[in-house]
Every structure is written in C-alpha cells, then in structure tokens.
Motif scaffolding. Structure first.
Motif, PDB file in Angstrom:
ATOM      1  N   VAL A  38     -33.832  19.205 -34.052  1.00  0.00           N
ATOM      2  CA  VAL A  38     -34.653  18.165 -33.442  1.00  0.00           C
ATOM      3  C   VAL A  38     -34.703  16.873 -34.258  1.00  0.00           C
ATOM      4  N   LEU A  39     -34.623  16.978 -35.580  1.00  0.00           N
ATOM      5  CA  LEU A  39     -34.737  15.779 -36.424  1.00  0.00           C
ATOM      6  C   LEU A  39     -33.828  14.627 -35.982  1.00  0.00           C
ATOM      7  N   PRO A  40     -32.549  14.883 -35.699  1.00  0.00           N
ATOM      8  CA  PRO A  40     -31.659  13.755 -35.374  1.00  0.00           C
ATOM      9  C   PRO A  40     -32.022  13.010 -34.095  1.00  0.00           C
ATOM     10  N   SER A  41     -32.803  13.629 -33.211  1.00  0.00           N
ATOM     11  CA  SER A  41     -33.053  13.015 -31.905  1.00  0.00           C
ATOM     12  C   SER A  41     -34.380  12.266 -31.819  1.00  0.00           C
ATOM     13  N   LEU A  42     -35.212  12.359 -32.864  1.00  0.00           N
ATOM     14  CA  LEU A  42     -36.525  11.726 -32.807  1.00  0.00           C
ATOM     15  C   LEU A  42     -36.701  10.762 -33.985  1.00  0.00           C
ATOM     16  N   PRO A  43     -36.635   9.458 -33.757  1.00  0.00           N
ATOM     17  CA  PRO A  43     -36.831   8.497 -34.849  1.00  0.00           C
ATOM     18  C   PRO A  43     -38.191   8.663 -35.509  1.00  0.00           C
ATOM     19  N   TRP A 103     -40.244  23.188 -24.434  1.00  0.00           N
ATOM     20  CA  TRP A 103     -40.202  24.383 -25.279  1.00  0.00           C
ATOM     21  C   TRP A 103     -38.932  25.200 -25.070  1.00  0.00           C
ATOM     22  N   GLN A 104     -38.616  25.509 -23.818  1.00  0.00           N
ATOM     23  CA  GLN A 104     -37.443  26.331 -23.533  1.00  0.00           C
ATOM     24  C   GLN A 104     -36.158  25.576 -23.824  1.00  0.00           C
ATOM     25  N   ALA A 105     -36.110  24.290 -23.488  1.00  0.00           N
ATOM     26  CA  ALA A 105     -34.914  23.501 -23.766  1.00  0.00           C
ATOM     27  C   ALA A 105     -34.654  23.429 -25.265  1.00  0.00           C
ATOM     28  N   THR A 106     -35.724  23.315 -26.043  1.00  0.00           N
ATOM     29  CA  THR A 106     -35.570  23.263 -27.501  1.00  0.00           C
ATOM     30  C   THR A 106     -35.056  24.593 -28.040  1.00  0.00           C
ATOM     31  N   GLN A 125     -30.550  27.593 -30.345  1.00  0.00           N
ATOM     32  CA  GLN A 125     -29.573  28.676 -30.272  1.00  0.00           C
ATOM     33  C   GLN A 125     -28.152  28.132 -30.347  1.00  0.00           C
ATOM     34  N   ALA A 126     -27.902  27.059 -29.622  1.00  0.00           N
ATOM     35  CA  ALA A 126     -26.576  26.445 -29.655  1.00  0.00           C
ATOM     36  C   ALA A 126     -26.262  25.894 -31.047  1.00  0.00           C
ATOM     37  N   LYS A 127     -27.247  25.315 -31.686  1.00  0.00           N
ATOM     38  CA  LYS A 127     -27.045  24.778 -33.036  1.00  0.00           C
ATOM     39  C   LYS A 127     -26.703  25.898 -34.011  1.00  0.00           C
ATOM     40  N   ALA A 128     -27.411  27.012 -33.909  1.00  0.00           N
ATOM     41  CA  ALA A 128     -27.116  28.148 -34.789  1.00  0.00           C
ATOM     42  C   ALA A 128     -25.678  28.604 -34.613  1.00  0.00           C
ATOM     43  N   ARG A 129     -25.223  28.721 -33.369  1.00  0.00           N
ATOM     44  CA  ARG A 129     -23.851  29.168 -33.123  1.00  0.00           C
ATOM     45  C   ARG A 129     -22.840  28.163 -33.682  1.00  0.00           C
ATOM     46  N   SER A 130     -23.141  26.880 -33.542  1.00  0.00           N
ATOM     47  CA  SER A 130     -22.206  25.873 -34.021  1.00  0.00           C
ATOM     48  C   SER A 130     -22.062  25.908 -35.535  1.00  0.00           C
TER      49      SER A 130
END
Length: 390
Positions: free
Chosen positions: A112-117, A175-178, A183-188
């Motif tokens: 989340v950090l990269p998407s919220l200034p 909440w669910q989108a996050t 999950q996608a970030k972990a896989r990447s």
C-alpha cells in the motif's frame, strides 16, 4: 515460348546464388582459419552453489570450523539472513506455515505504501472503522478527525494500530481488494507460504505465513526509504483531541520496555501477537557495515519477552558467524528462465554482435542461399504462356 526464358532466368538465379556462396565461402574459410587470441589458462572453477536446505524440517546450518554453536531457541520457526545478499545463515522450519499476527503488516506496507502519498490528508468516516476485530491493538483513530497519511503509517508501525490499517486499506480500494493485492505482491516476491485473509494480521481461518516469507518482506521493505523510516521510529506524536499525544514503538528491541534491553544497531521492522499466533517478530539490525534480518515465530518457552530475547541471541550468533558459514538458502524469488529466440532476425541480431566469428559467416552464407532459393521459387511460379501461332 516464354517458358524457355523462365527456365533460363531460373538457371541464372541459381547461378547467381551459387556465385554468392562461392564469394562468401572463402571469407568464411579465411575467417575460421584466422588466428584467434589464445585463451588464458583456466583457473580454478567456481564451486557450484550448494542446494537449499530451507524446505527441510528442523535446524539447518552449514558451519565452518570455529563457528559458534547456535543458541537454544524454542520458537516453532525462525530464520536469520544477511539483508544485503539474501543469504540465509541458519534456519529452523523456515517454510512452516503459521499465523503471522501483526508481522503481516510488513506485507501490507509493501503493497500500500507506494500508492498513497504521505502528505495526503483524509477525514475518517465511520464505515472505515467497521469490522475491526475484538481485542485489536489500536492507535486511536477517530471518526470525523483528519489525518495525514504519514500519521496513519506511524500508527501502523509504532502502535500496530488495526484502526489505522482499516483506514489505509479503504483508501487503497477496500478491505478485500487490499487483501488480494497483498496476495499478489507476496507471489511476485516469491513468498509462496503466505495466505492473506485479513490485511492487519488479525487471526482469520486459513491466514498463514512463514519465517522465510516474513524475512523476505522485511528485507524488501528496508529498500523502501519510507518503510525503513517508519519501522525505525521509536517515538512520534499522533493527532488527538485538542492536539496530539505520544506513541512509542512496541518492538522492545528497538524501544526497550518490560525489562528488554534495546539491541545495539537495531533498525526495527515489526512485532506481533495474537492468541493463535503467539508472539512473532521480524527484525533487522546493523553492525560493522553488515545488516541481518531475523524472524522468530511463536516461542514455546518464556513469557511475552521471549520472542525478543530469542531474536537477540540469533542476531548475536549471526554477527559472530557471518562470513564463516555456508548459506543454507537464499531470500528471494528465482529469476524466470530467459525466453529462447524464436525468429531468425533475433538470431541474426544476436550473432551479428560477434563480428568476425565463424557463426557470422555461416549466417551470411545461409542468408545468401535462402535468398537465391527464394528467387528460384518465385521465378518458377511465373505463369507460363505460349506464343500464339500465326
């Protein structure tokens, strides 16, 4: 008849092709016969990397002579690694899947950090604070109060505030989108032991991670200046009624509390606790130019400070043993294999980067032959017309 001309043209094209080959073949032969630089004597071959032991159960370490004995650690799973190289110095049940508690907030921050200034201001709505689990750790986010995003991040890292996580998750799309993005970030990242159900780390059926994955999240987070700054903050002010109030990092190795001595060189990262997960910790420390990251999950002996003291002993061992043990594995996803070239132009381009090689001449000869053959085929396919008789 025109067919006579066509045959003569075909023969001429074939002759041209052959002539082209005759011209190029001597060049190729001369090229292959050209004196090549003498290769330097072969030195000692580099030792092949040792196979990873991280999927094996139990303690894994490859000590050299004189390395200190590993300390006694009661945690169900633990790992200590070099944060710069990713080399795992030692581990115990590194891929055992266990509830992570609030150490999962490391993955939340990575996502989340990269998407919220940090400077964005937001007034909290009541619906953003719904669904916070009973007994959650809170920093004191209040409905109707305006916060900067960086205030909320300090609430996440210092107080492990699930209320701050809920607000940030809503700003991130819900909440669910996050959870799905985490999950996608972990896989990447190559973290395949982690399953995200509740982004704040609150106990949820099926939610798990591992010492390996958490160390990977911590190591990756330290490369982000904002992540590194937040996780290393000991004290801060948090907005409240009539002003602000002090909050203090609950990582006892960083801030010191409940009889735990702060660890020299401690950078921070994240601690956690739930009744199902027990005490968990992912931490990093820097000494003498070396940074180590350690994960400790659910100590089976001692009280609430055992997770910190066991991490301390592992860090001490790691700093004494770094450079004197063979790695038992590495943090990070394996690189995908390079795709093989599938088109002739790609092959020619790759070969043409080595001027003067025999392969270059071979490709040129093949190209000339192919061109001549194509001319012959085209000529032979010219429609045959007979002259009309007078």
């Amino acid at each position: 008849m025109i067919i006579g001309f066509s045959l003569r043209l075909a023969v001429s094209a074939g002759a041209l092709c052959a002539a082209g080959l005759m011209v190029l073949m001597p060049a190729a032969a001369a090229d292959t016969g050209r004196a090549q630089p003498t290769a330097p004597p072969a030195g000692p071959k580099a030792a092949a990397p040792l196979p990873s032991l991280l999927h094996r159960p139990g303690v894994q370490v490859r000590p050299r002579a004189g390395v200190p004995h590993l300390p006694k650690v009661s945690a169900l799973s633990w790992l200590v690694a070099d944060a710069r190289t990713g080399e795992v110095l030692a581990a115990h049940n590194a891929h055992r899947r266990l509830p992570p508690a609030s150490t999962l907030k490391t993955l939340f921050a990575l996502t989340v950090l990269p998407s919220l200034p940090a400077g964005v201001r937001h007034t909290v709505r009541a619906e953003e604070l719904r669904g916070i689990g009973a007994g959650s750790s809170l920093v004191g986010v209040a409905e109707g109060r305006t916060y900067r995003v960086d205030d909320l991040w300090r609430g996440v890292f210092l107080n492990s505030g699930n209320d701050a996580v809920h607000v940030l998750a809503e700003l991130n799309g819900g909440w669910q989108a996050t959870a799905q993005r985490m999950q996608a970030k972990a896989r990447s990242l190559g973290a395949f032991d982690t399953r995200v159900v509740s982004p704040d780390g609150y106990d949820a059926p099926g939610q798990v991670s591992s010492a390996y994955d958490l160390a990977l999240f911590g190591r990756t987070g330290l490369r982000n200046p904002d992540f590194a700054r937040y996780c290393a903050t000991v004290e801060a002010r948090f907005p409240g009624a009539g002003g602000s109030y002090a909050i203090r990092n609950t990582n006892r190795l960083l801030s010191g509390a409940h009889g735990v001595e702060p660890y020299r060189g401690m950078i921070g990262i994240k601690n956690g606790y739930t009744s199902k997960a027990g005490n968990t910790l992912v931490a990093a420390a820097r000494r003498d130019g070396r940074t180590l990251v350690v994960t400790v999950m659910n100590p089976q002996e001692g009280g609430s400070s055992a997770v910190y003291e066991e991490a301390r002993t592992l860090l001490d061992w790691g700093f004494r043993s770094a450079g004197r043990v063979e790695a038992v594995g590495s943090l990070g996803a394996p690189r995908p294999a390079a795709r093989a070239a599938t088109t002739a132009p790609a092959v020619v381009a790759a070969v043409s980067q080595e001027p003067g090689s025999a392969w270059t001449s071979a490709v040129l000869i093949a190209g000339a032959a192919g061109t001549g053959a194509a001319v012959v085929v085209l000529v032979l396919r010219i429609p045959v017309r007979r002259k009309s008789r007078n």
